[in-house]
Write a protein that holds these residues in place. Structure first.
Motif, PDB file in Angstrom:
ATOM      1  N   GLY A  57      -5.018  -4.013   5.082  1.00  0.00           N
ATOM      2  CA  GLY A  57      -5.823  -2.947   5.091  1.00  0.00           C
ATOM      3  C   GLY A  57      -6.325  -2.401   6.649  1.00  0.00           C
ATOM      4  O   GLY A  57      -6.429  -1.110   6.788  1.00  0.00           O
ATOM      5  N   ASP A  58      -6.488  -3.243   7.501  1.00  0.00           N
ATOM      6  CA  ASP A  58      -6.985  -3.072   8.832  1.00  0.00           C
ATOM      7  C   ASP A  58      -6.084  -3.008   9.667  1.00  0.00           C
ATOM      8  O   ASP A  58      -6.236  -2.977  10.949  1.00  0.00           O
ATOM      9  CB  ASP A  58      -7.941  -4.340   9.187  1.00  0.00           C
ATOM     10  N   THR A  82       0.809  -1.189  -0.041  1.00  0.00           N
ATOM     11  CA  THR A  82       0.015   0.065   0.049  1.00  0.00           C
ATOM     12  C   THR A  82       1.000   1.297  -0.054  1.00  0.00           C
ATOM     13  O   THR A  82       1.760   1.178   0.754  1.00  0.00           O
ATOM     14  CB  THR A  82      -0.888   0.060   1.284  1.00  0.00           C
ATOM     15  N   SER A 104      -6.172   1.221   5.388  1.00  0.00           N
ATOM     16  CA  SER A 104      -7.045   1.575   4.514  1.00  0.00           C
ATOM     17  C   SER A 104      -7.721   2.581   4.392  1.00  0.00           C
ATOM     18  O   SER A 104      -7.929   3.520   3.278  1.00  0.00           O
ATOM     19  CB  SER A 104      -7.802   0.200   4.189  1.00  0.00           C
TER      20      SER A 104
END
Length: 168
Positions: A29-30, A14, A75
């Motif tokens: 993402g978490d 990311t 995220s």
């Protein structure tokens, strides 16, 4: 080469905008933004305090607003400007809030200091002439166990005055 995995699933690369630079982290993402900042990128200004957004030690700016990175998933920060205390000022030229905290010797142990500075900077961005009540309200979610609250208030007032003078 297989991707790293954890108990929450596969991690993904990311890209985040941190302190004005694109940085890539490899996490789910978490994953809390705090973990990516500290563990993956070595930005140790934001601290892990409570993990529940109640102490303010992990405060960063997301698009200029103070946010608790311990409860913000990576995220949610994608596409936002993330600023940590390391990116608030420049080498040899601290942000006025940082300079004021130094001048007022507002920190003792320093654990809360990053979060206090980030919350104060967000306040002064939105309210360049805060009252004592405004400062207290903005810093209410930042805990300091050393008892340097009076110095912290003086530092925020000093920073506000310095920022007004710079703008004039």
């Amino acid at each position: 080469m297989p991707r790293k995995q954890n108990h929450r699933g596969d991690s993904l690369k990311t890209t985040l905008n941190i302190n004005g630079r694109s940085q890539t982290v490899d996490c789910t993402g978490d994953t809390p933004l705090l973990y990516a900042l500290r563990n993956d990128l070595g930005l140790n200004g934001p601290k892990f305090g409570c993990g529940m957004a109640q102490c303010g030690a992990c405060t960063v700016h997301l698009d200029g607003a103070a946010a608790r990175s311990c409860v913000t998933p990576v995220s949610a920060a994608v596409g936002m400007r993330i600023t940590t205390v390391e990116g608030l000022g420049r080498e040899g030229q601290p942000h006025p809030v940082q300079a004021a905290f130094i001048a007022e010797q507002a920190g003792q142990c320093g654990y809360c200091l990053s979060g206090m500075v980030m919350s104060a900077a967000a306040l002064l961005r939105d309210n360049p002439d805060p009252s004592d009540a405004d400062i207290r309200a903005a810093l209410n979610g930042n805990l300091c166990r050393c008892g340097s609250h009076v110095r912290i208030l003086r530092a925020v007032k000093r920073a506000a005055a310095a920022m007004k003078q710079e703008a004039a």
